[in-house]
Each structure stands twice: as structure tokens, then as C-alpha cells.
Scaffold this motif. Structure first.
Motif, PDB file in Angstrom:
ATOM      1  N   THR A  41     144.852  20.598  62.597  1.00 59.86           N
ATOM      2  CA  THR A  41     144.673  19.695  61.463  1.00 59.86           C
ATOM      3  C   THR A  41     145.239  18.308  61.778  1.00 59.86           C
ATOM      4  O   THR A  41     144.632  17.289  61.467  1.00 59.86           O
ATOM      5  CB  THR A  41     145.352  20.290  60.207  1.00 59.86           C
ATOM      6  OG1 THR A  41     144.746  21.549  59.926  1.00 59.86           O
ATOM      7  CG2 THR A  41     145.188  19.377  59.010  1.00 59.86           C
ATOM      8  N   ASP A  61     137.873  21.366  57.993  1.00 56.61           N
ATOM      9  CA  ASP A  61     138.979  22.144  58.547  1.00 56.61           C
ATOM     10  C   ASP A  61     138.824  23.641  58.247  1.00 56.61           C
ATOM     11  O   ASP A  61     138.428  24.010  57.148  1.00 56.61           O
ATOM     12  CB  ASP A  61     140.287  21.633  57.915  1.00 56.61           C
ATOM     13  CG  ASP A  61     141.482  21.781  58.843  1.00 56.61           C
ATOM     14  OD1 ASP A  61     141.321  22.331  59.942  1.00 56.61           O
ATOM     15  OD2 ASP A  61     142.580  21.312  58.462  1.00 56.61           O
ATOM     16  N   ASP A  62     139.145  24.455  59.239  1.00 61.07           N
ATOM     17  CA  ASP A  62     139.198  25.912  59.054  1.00 61.07           C
ATOM     18  C   ASP A  62     137.857  26.526  58.664  1.00 61.07           C
ATOM     19  O   ASP A  62     137.751  27.234  57.663  1.00 61.07           O
ATOM     20  CB  ASP A  62     140.266  26.284  58.007  1.00 61.07           C
ATOM     21  CG  ASP A  62     141.676  26.069  58.546  1.00 61.07           C
ATOM     22  OD1 ASP A  62     141.892  26.363  59.736  1.00 61.07           O
ATOM     23  OD2 ASP A  62     142.539  25.601  57.784  1.00 61.07           O
TER      24      ASP A  62
HETATM   25 MG    MG Z   1     145.207  23.525  59.930  1.00 62.02          MG
END
Ligand code: MG
Ligand code: ADP
Length: 440
Positions: A151, A207-208
Motif C-alpha cells: 500500500t 488495493d487488495d
Molecule cells: Mg495494504
């Protein structure tokens, strides 16, 4: 109105002049720090452009602490506010979409990112993309375990792109947020808005994406978003905790799209990198810590960067509370519970049974069996007692590990051993020895 009043107070206008040039001006809309003002004639616009605009900006700032730009339009030209704003923004080299919040953490920059063995490829790719978004690696995909800097690195790209081009439209979202936005817009008939937001960006950081697993509808929409951005040469950066083809039920067409760009993994930092990260964090928080203490912390906390940060803040809290300098003693005291947790999780009833059996020279099979001769019952009960003490397993779970015994048998064993321990020093020593072996 306050700005008008300030003109009246400060500009030495007589009432008539004030009414003609200032009071006749009508505010129309305010969006993205641009105040659209409607003026009655072209003469007014001319005068405002040459004489009043800079004073206006100055007064507006004094009142609101914001840089407000006046957008001057003539009466009759005011067809639709958005049209006006659009023309204004276009003329000023801005995109038609008012500034959206990129949702970036300002601390997640390249400057604060420590480069090491496990992340240098990822760092290099991130830097290249931030210098030339949409051109070099598109999409860029980072994968790796939790707390390793995915991140951070992704947002560093966003922060860098924005600092070299403040007009760029950057959007960071978690996959969860993307999913919620999508579902929300479906339910409220706002698909158009959703698409406008997600497809009018220069850089999308998502993200993710392992959380796209088993969400077919969201995957479809993401596929469309991806294509729209990609065809427009807009940059897409994604992260996940594993490779796309390892994400459960991720459609093949998404997996193959992701392969168009570059995938880089981030692995756990080695000892040297951990120490370097600690030094950087300590420095940024003005913590004075000896180099050998730093190395000690780095040797003790070896899982990921987030835990390293956690350890450092525990140490800081300890030093603050005790009002003591950061010494080796203080550090080992602060880190003790973290280490105990780790020990606990490595110890299982299985490992306890094995060690206890070998200590008493009986077999694992005998401990798990049902024979009730003393030479076996005693080690069995000790192993049960230790399983209770050294693991978080429930009583039934422990019973299970001992060849499927009832939890009451485990309770009985624990009671018997604790009672005997109070008086039996041989037993105390035996248990101490077994514990030492288990922990090794
Ligand atoms: Mg992360
Ligand atoms: P992930 O997204 O991989 O789970 P994060 O990016 O959230 O990990 O990182 C966890 C924490 O560790 C963050 O506070 C981040 O700033 C920090 N961090 C991770 N890697 C580094 C690094 N190489 N240098 C400095 N800080 C790092």
C-alpha cells in the motif's frame, strides 16, 4: 456578501460607484475554489479583469483563507453553471471533473520508503511508473504478504504523480470500497456517476484485489473500468496478497488482462533492511536508539514491517511512561509479550506430546493410547497439563490431540498435576526441563 462589504469599506468607492461596479455582480456558483460571478455588461468584465480581480482575490483570501479564483461571465451567457465551469476549467488547462480527493496518505512517499532486498524491484517499477504513468508498465501489479509495503509503495506513486502534476486525477481505493461503491450505485440507479468517477482518472490505485474473489458482478464492472482506462492510456496499479491466477474464481479474462503489464512481488525484509527501516522510523520520530539495540530489535521482530513499527511504538511508549532512556533492558521488557505470543503459536499439543514422550522414553502412540499403567499415565497427564499451559487450545481440542480423549479427562489431568506440583520437587524439576526442551 462579505467580500462586497470589504470592497465598500476599503476601496474608497462612493455609493454610486460601489452600486455600479460591485453590488451589481451576482455570485452564481462555487465549485473547486472557483467562484463564478455574473456581470451585467462587457464593460464590467473589462473593468473587473483589469482593475478589480486581484483585489477580489486578496479580499476573498482574507475572509476565507482560501485561494478563490473568480470566473467572470456575462449575463445571458449563464446558460448552465456546469457549462460555464467547464469552459473556465478548459481554458485554464483543468479537466472538466472538479477535483476529487485522491485519498492518499501523505506519509506514504518514496522518500519514506526504505529500499531493501525484498522490495527493490517493486520500488524500481513504482518509480518508473510514477515518472511516466500509462507508458511503461500498465497495469503494474504488486503482490506479497501483509505488512510488507504494498500500500505504501502504491500510494507513493500517487503522491509523486500529484506532486509533479497537481492537475492529475489520482484515485486510491481499496477493493472493498470499489465493491461497495458499485453495489451502492446499482441499488440507487447511479451507475452513470460511478462510471464517471472511476473512468475519468489518470491514475487508478486499487488495493487488495484478492477481495474480488467470488464477486462476479464487481469483477465484470472492474473489467469494464480496466478496459476504459487502459484504452485511454491511463495508469492502473493494483496489489494483492497473491498472484492473480491464485485468486479464487477470478475470471480468466481479468487474469489475462493483468498479465499485459508487470507483476512484481515484495518479500519479507532481511535483517539489514529491517534495521535500516527501524533507523529511518526512529529518526523520523526523533528517537535516540543505539545501533546495537536497533540490531537487537531487528533480530527479534522478523515477520513484517508493520510489526516492526508496532514494536518501535511499544518501546517508545515504555520509555515515555517510565521516563527512562531506551536501553537493552527496556527493549527486552517491551518486546517480551510479542515474543511470548510467537512462542505460544509455535507450540502445539503435538509438539508437547512428542517432547514429553521422548523425555520419559515412551512413544507418542502410547501417550495417545489408552493404557493405564503408571509409566504412561504420568507422562500423558504431564503432557496434557503442559498443553493447557503453553497453548491456547481449548480442552476438547487438547483431548482430540491425545487420541480423542474426553475434555473431562484433560481437566482431571491438569488438576492432578497442579496439586502434585505444589509439593513434589522432582515433578517441578521434570516439568521445568520438559518446558525448556519444548521451547527449543
Ligand atoms: Mg495494504
Ligand atoms: P501492505 O499493504 O503490504 O500490507 P503497508 O504498505 O500497509 O503493507 O505497510 C505497512 C507499514 O509498514 C506501513 O506503515 C508502511 O509505511 C511501512 N513500510 C512497509 N515497507 C516499508 C519500507 N520499505 N520502508 C518504510 N516503511 C515501510
Amino acid at each position: 456578501n462579505k467580500i462586497k462589504l470589504k470592497f465598500k469599506e476599503n476601496a474608497n468607492f462612493d455609493n454610486n460607484t460601489y452600486d455600479t461596479w460591485i453590488n451589481s455582480v451576482k455570485p452564481i456558483s462555487y465549485e473547486g475554489n472557483v467562484l463564478t460571478l455574473e456581470l451585467p455588461t462587457a464593460l464590467h468584465r473589462d473593468y473587473w479583469d483589469r482593475q478589480l480581480k486581484s483585489t477580489f482575490i486578496e479580499y476573498a483570501y482574507a475572509i476565507t483563507q482560501t485561494d478563490i479564483t473568480p470566473n467572470l461571465v456575462l449575463k445571458g451567457e449563464v446558460d448552465d453553471n456546469n457549462q460555464n465551469l467547464k469552459r473556465f476549467n478548459e481554458a485554464n488547462g483543468k479537466s472538466e471533473i472538479p477535483h476529487i480527493d485522491p485519498h492518499l496518505n501523505p506519509n506514504y512517499t518514496f522518500d519514506t520508503f526504505v529500499i531493501g532486498q525484498g522490495n527493490q524491484m517493486a520500488h524500481a517499477a513504482a518509480l518508473a511508473v510514477s515518472e511516466d504513468p500509462g507508458k511503461v508498465y500498465n497495469p503494474l501489479f504488486f503482490y506479497g504478504g501483509v505488512g510488507l509495503g504494498k500500500t505504501h509503495l502504491m500510494q507513493a506513486i500517487g503522491n509523486k504523480v500529484l506532486s509533479s502534476n497537481p492537475n492529475a486525477i489520482v484515485k486510491y481505493v481499496t477493493t472493498e470500497k470499489f465493491t461497495n461503491d458499485f453495489i451502492d450505485s446499482l441499488q440507487n440507479n447511479k451507475m452513470q456517476e460511478f462510471r464517471k468517477v472511476y473512468r475519468n482518472v489518470d491514475l487508478l490505485l486499487i488495493d487488495d484485489i484478492q477481495f474480488l474473489a467470488n464477486k462476479e458482478g464487481t469483477q465484470d464492472e472492474f473489467f469494464n473500468t480496466f478496459n476504459a482506462l487502459y484504452e485511454d492510456n491511463k495508469q492502473i496499479v493494483m496489489t494483492a496478497d497473491r498472484l492473480p491466477n491464485e485468486i479464487n474464481s477470478l475470471t480468466d479474462r481479468l487474469v489475462s488482462r493483468f498479465k499485459w503489464g508487470l507483476s512484481v512481488d515484495i518479500t519479507a525484509p532481511d535483517m539489514e533492511t529491517r534495521a535500516a527501516i527501524l533507523r529511518a522510523k526512529a529518526k523520523s520520530e526523533s528517537l535516540a536508539i543505539d545501533d546495537n539495540i536497533m540490531s537487537y530489535i531487528a533480530s527479534q521482530i522478523d515477520s513484517n514491517v508493520r510489526e516492526l513499527e508496532g514494536a518501535l511504538s511499544r518501546i517508545k511508549a515504555f520509555a515515555d511512561l517510565k521516563q527512562e532512556p531506551i536501553t537493552m533492558d527496556l527493549v527486552s521488557e517491551a518486546l517480551r509479550p510479542l515474543k511470548l505470543n510467537k512462542e505460544k503459536s509455535a507450540i502445539t499439543p503435538e509438539s508437547i506430546i512428542k517432547t514429553t514422550a521422548s523425555y520419559f522414553r515412551v512413544t507418542v502412540k502410547e501417550i495417545k493410547g489408552k493404557k493405564r499403567v503408571k509409566a504412561i499415565v504420568m507422562p500423558r497427564q504431564i503432557a496434557m497439563y503442559l498443553s493447557r499451559e503453553l497453548t491456547d487450545n481449548s480442552l476438547p481440542k487438547i483431548g482430540e490431540a491425545f487420541g480423542g480423549k474426553d475434555h473431562t479427562t484433560v481437566i482431571h489431568a491438569c488438576d492432578k498435576i497442579s496439586k502434585q506440583l505444589a509439593t513434589d520437587s522432582d515433578l517441578q524439576n521434570q516439568i521445568k526441563d520438559i518446558k525448556t526442551e519444548i521451547k527449543h
